[in-house]
Write a protein that holds these residues in place. Sequence first.
Motif, short mmCIF file in Angstrom:
data_model
loop_
_atom_site.label_atom_id
_atom_site.label_comp_id
_atom_site.label_asym_id
_atom_site.label_seq_id
_atom_site.Cartn_x
_atom_site.Cartn_y
_atom_site.Cartn_z
N VAL A 21 0.85 -1.19 0.00
CA VAL A 21 0.00 0.00 0.00
C VAL A 21 0.89 1.25 0.00
O VAL A 21 1.78 1.36 0.83
N MET A 22 0.62 2.14 -0.95
CA MET A 22 1.37 3.39 -1.01
C MET A 22 0.53 4.52 -0.46
O MET A 22 -0.66 4.61 -0.75
N VAL A 23 1.15 5.38 0.34
CA VAL A 23 0.50 6.57 0.87
C VAL A 23 1.30 7.78 0.41
O VAL A 23 2.47 7.91 0.74
N ILE A 24 0.63 8.64 -0.39
CA ILE A 24 1.27 9.84 -0.92
C ILE A 24 0.63 11.04 -0.23
O ILE A 24 -0.56 11.32 -0.43
N PHE A 77 5.71 13.51 -7.58
CA PHE A 77 6.94 13.15 -8.29
C PHE A 77 7.66 12.01 -7.57
O PHE A 77 8.11 11.05 -8.19
N ASP A 78 7.76 12.13 -6.25
CA ASP A 78 8.38 11.10 -5.42
C ASP A 78 7.62 9.78 -5.62
O ASP A 78 8.21 8.71 -5.79
N ALA A 79 6.31 9.86 -5.63
CA ALA A 79 5.46 8.68 -5.75
C ALA A 79 5.61 7.98 -7.10
O ALA A 79 5.71 6.75 -7.16
N LEU A 80 5.61 8.74 -8.18
CA LEU A 80 5.65 8.13 -9.50
C LEU A 80 6.91 7.30 -9.71
O LEU A 80 6.85 6.23 -10.31
N ALA A 81 8.02 7.75 -9.17
CA ALA A 81 9.26 6.98 -9.27
C ALA A 81 9.13 5.67 -8.50
O ALA A 81 9.54 4.61 -8.97
N LYS A 82 8.54 5.73 -7.31
CA LYS A 82 8.41 4.54 -6.47
C LYS A 82 7.35 3.56 -6.99
O LYS A 82 7.50 2.35 -6.85
N ILE A 83 6.27 4.10 -7.57
CA ILE A 83 5.19 3.24 -8.07
C ILE A 83 5.69 2.30 -9.16
O ILE A 83 5.39 1.12 -9.15
N ASP A 101 8.65 1.19 -9.60
CA ASP A 101 9.57 0.19 -9.04
C ASP A 101 8.87 -0.86 -8.19
O ASP A 101 9.28 -2.02 -8.17
N HIS A 102 7.83 -0.46 -7.46
CA HIS A 102 7.25 -1.35 -6.45
C HIS A 102 5.85 -1.88 -6.76
O HIS A 102 5.38 -2.80 -6.10
#
Length: 134
Positions: free
Chosen positions: A8-11, A39-45, A47-48
């Motif tokens: 689960v991602m929380v932005i 921006f931080d989220a899009l990079a992580k999404i 990858d994960h």
Amino acid sequence: MDIAGLKVMVIDDSNTIRRSAEIFLSQAGCQVLLAEDGFDALAKITDHHPDVIFVDIMMPRLDGYQTCALIKKNPRLSSTPVIMLSSRDGLFDRARGRMVGSDEYLTKPFTKDSLLKAVATHAAARPAPPSTEH
């Protein structure tokens, strides 16, 4: 409502909101990914590949609507449930969230129950991701 093992991602630009969500989700056995802005989220999404994404509407640089629209336009991510977070419970915000593809709208401050229920509802409804193995 077994959501253990889900990513689960929380932005959210609020450290308090990110921390609260992280505690609630971790206690339920979820893997938690945190991001301070779109921006931080899009990079992580990419990858994960989280199973469910919560995104705050009001953020600097890339707001929640823009972030949600970018996620939903990506064919590999378009089926990922995106739940908008906002401290305002307005009809306009809900409608605008739906227009960019959000799956639900949660008002802050959220409770542990409302957060976990949203994850369980959307994770259960999500189709299995296509296999990337060759």
